[in-house]
Scaffold this active site. Sequence first.
Site, PDB file in Angstrom:
ATOM      1  N   ASP A 163       3.220 -24.472  25.498  1.00 53.37           N
ATOM      2  CA  ASP A 163       4.107 -24.032  26.585  1.00 53.37           C
ATOM      3  C   ASP A 163       4.636 -25.215  27.336  1.00 53.37           C
ATOM      4  OD1 ASP A 163       5.501 -22.392  28.143  1.00 53.37           O
ATOM      5  OD2 ASP A 163       3.920 -21.585  29.306  1.00 53.37           O
ATOM      6  N   GLU A 186       3.570 -11.386  26.834  1.00 49.74           N
ATOM      7  CA  GLU A 186       3.528 -11.331  28.386  1.00 49.74           C
ATOM      8  C   GLU A 186       4.294 -10.083  28.935  1.00 49.74           C
ATOM      9  OE1 GLU A 186       5.049 -15.184  29.742  1.00 49.74           O
ATOM     10  OE2 GLU A 186       3.312 -16.304  29.200  1.00 49.74           O
ATOM     11  N   LYS A 227       9.913 -22.731  20.971  1.00 48.06           N
ATOM     12  CA  LYS A 227       9.792 -23.761  21.801  1.00 48.06           C
ATOM     13  C   LYS A 227       9.550 -25.289  20.939  1.00 48.06           C
ATOM     14  CE  LYS A 227       8.262 -21.038  25.951  1.00 48.06           C
ATOM     15  NZ  LYS A 227       7.296 -20.808  26.840  1.00 48.06           N
ATOM     16  N   GLU A 257       8.556 -27.248  34.848  1.00 48.87           N
ATOM     17  CA  GLU A 257       7.584 -25.979  35.134  1.00 48.87           C
ATOM     18  C   GLU A 257       6.075 -26.658  35.391  1.00 48.87           C
ATOM     19  OE1 GLU A 257       7.081 -22.656  32.678  1.00 48.87           O
ATOM     20  OE2 GLU A 257       5.298 -21.950  33.488  1.00 48.87           O
TER      21      GLU A 257
HETATM   22  C1  GCV Z   1       9.670 -16.411  31.278  1.00 48.21           C
HETATM   23  C2  GCV Z   1       5.589 -19.336  30.215  1.00 48.21           C
HETATM   24  C3  GCV Z   1       6.034 -19.453  31.767  1.00 48.21           C
HETATM   25  C4  GCV Z   1       6.856 -18.053  31.916  1.00 48.21           C
HETATM   26  C5  GCV Z   1       7.712 -17.689  30.826  1.00 48.21           C
HETATM   27  C6  GCV Z   1       7.021 -17.922  29.625  1.00 48.21           C
HETATM   28  C7  GCV Z   1       8.046 -17.830  28.559  1.00 48.21           C
HETATM   29  O1  GCV Z   1       4.244 -18.415  30.292  1.00 48.21           O
HETATM   30  O2  GCV Z   1       5.173 -19.710  32.639  1.00 48.21           O
HETATM   31  O3  GCV Z   1       7.142 -18.082  33.116  1.00 48.21           O
HETATM   32  O4  GCV Z   1       8.297 -16.391  31.223  1.00 48.21           O
HETATM   33  O5  GCV Z   1       6.454 -19.141  29.332  1.00 48.21           O
HETATM   34  O6  GCV Z   1       8.866 -18.805  27.997  1.00 48.21           O
HETATM   35  O7  GCV Z   1       8.550 -16.816  28.133  1.00 48.21           O
END
Ligand code: GCV
Length: 694
Positions: free
Chosen positions: A387, A307, A382, A415
């Site tokens: 996610d 990202e 994770k 989220e």
């Molecule tokens: C901090 C997802 C979330 C992002 C987060 C990312 C991560 O994509 O939407 O906000 O970034 O996970 O865990 O790095």
Amino acid sequence: MNGPSDAAVSAGTGAEEWYRLWLRYVPVSDAGLREAYRSHAAEVVVEGSTPIAASMRDELRAGLSGLLGVEVPVSAEPGRAGAVVAGCPATSPLVAGLGWGDELAKLGPEGFIIRSARINGHPVTVIAGGGERGALYGAFRYLRHLQLQDDLSSLEIKDQPRNNLRVLNHWDNWHPTRHDMVERGYAGSTLWQWDELPDTVDPRYRDYARANASIGINGSVINNVSAHVEFIQSENLPKIAALADVFRAYGIRLYLSVRYDSPMVLGGLEKSDPLDPSVQAWWREKIAEIYGHIPDFGGFLVKGDCEGQPGPLSYGRSHAVGANMLADALRPHGGIVMWRTFVYGKELDRIGGISEDRVKQGFEVFYPLDGEFADNVVVQAKNGPLDFQVREPVNPLFGQMPNTNLGIEVQITQEYTGGNVALCWLIPQWKEIFDFDTLAKGPGSTVRKVVEGSLDGHPLSLVAGVANTGTDRNWTGHPLAQANWYGFGRLAWDSSLEPHSIADEWTRMTFSHDDKVVRGITGILLGSWRTYEQFTQPLGLNLMVERARCRLYPEPVFREPFHGATETGVGRDRTRGGTGYVDQYPPPVADRFNDLDTCPEELLLWFHHVPYTHTLKSGETLIQHMYASYRGGVRGVGVLIAAWDALQGHVDAQRHDDVRQKLQEQLKLAEHWRDTCICYFSEKSGIPEIADEQ
Ligand code: GCV
């Protein structure tokens, strides 16, 4: 001054009551019990002058005075029956004199014993820690004992954490003046007031630290994994050190997320290649500078190659090489690296053999690196491969990196599970994950044992949670989301705890011992995750939410690559005949998921593309089951509302009203999901809903 701030001890209404969290310490209502407690807790004796000793003293004094409804004095030594003596052998001669050293050593520096004993001829209660932090956790455990109205005579409690790193990850961004900079934050702004620090230290930092210590959290990564370099800029370190000073008094180490290209951005170097000696020297110097400000600095958290965050792959170096370089530089100071496995997308084009199915990618990058990470690196995965969805299978890395310290990251902030609108108590979800049997070393190879390190014999174990705190006076946006924060700490300490008992203790401490309240709120919490799943993403559907910043509302049309809906069926085919994701699990687990008949129904559409007309075990067709789920979820919110309404008059009016308003908002949200998804799936499939009778 240590101990609770004024706001944390004075009773208020509404927001001020929420502010006090589960540490309200209201007087024990039963007069007989209160009297009995007074005789067992007549004075507080904490030797030593360290910051933690001061916190312990102030917490015990304030907590006991609140609970017993009298000022409980602090004394230098036990001078009467009923003294409460807290400390550890290294700082308290009284505790050292008890001869419990061997027992305490076995419990480790964070373990403790709470025991009735005699000192100077007086019957006393001793809270003895293996180290100072152990004693502090013991002090909070003792206060919880009173909050839960348990018996104080003949005490014999021993405890120690199952995981040694229990860490909050704040996704707070840098901005010198704006505070609304929390990624996925639903509780106001960032708690850290950078424009005021280090001169003004908000008493709230202390209340944050004590709340964390009370549930055993011992680390805080204060900034976003999508990191800003400002956090390690020299001029900002005094500000960060001021926070670390507050945390230290509650046994919490401060950590920072760092950008991998900091040597270029801050140091002006040409590259950030981990094998370049000038890059290594830059990090060594920066790390020494940080330790100059924060002697007990915990270390770094890194999101690399994902990202937009740079990482070692840019230089043709593996994630292990990248992590180890930082770990080597931190080692002399006692620091560690938490290195995330959350990688996907274009950054991975630099390595070959990566699949298109995003959920396979993390495993493909990290599985081959097992055994290559330094011993002061914890690889942080994770809970699931995608996610933080309301339902995902367990991340296949668990159990399959036996030669690596492998930690788990869960998301406390909601989220994908309702933001600050919906109640979704996530502890049952996390507990299911901890209990999942990876079968990696035969039956009983649970995720809990993998994470604890007991399955493969690792000393470093990590449970990380993306924090849900912010400047809202109630801390967490949705007031009942406090229970997610609380439950995270309790499970990180001991992931074998049962959600039911966590809900019970949180309710008693946050509200009251009224049976109706305890049964009502416990039931509401326990039912809320399934309800949220029902009206949003049943059967393992995923990422149905809008792509915009807020992840609250459904946008199924744009998410077809994730949920896989076509004219004839729905779900992603991740079986052997599909993307093959299923074979990232050990064979017995993979076989179970691969077969439509043995795949757990709640994960059906995660692993299989299933015709709408497929008959489920219940006898319903898939599509009618989905329609019913959306409707059932809305009814489920109605059940939560009715259960909450039944508590009117049993919970103070202001707090009752606050939650009621949230539940009403949740009802609208659920109706919106129901209408959008039923409309989408009926148009897509051409199969109408058979009228729902209820
Ligand atoms: C901090 C997802 C979330 C992002 C987060 C990312 C991560 O994509 O939407 O906000 O970034 O996970 O865990 O790095």
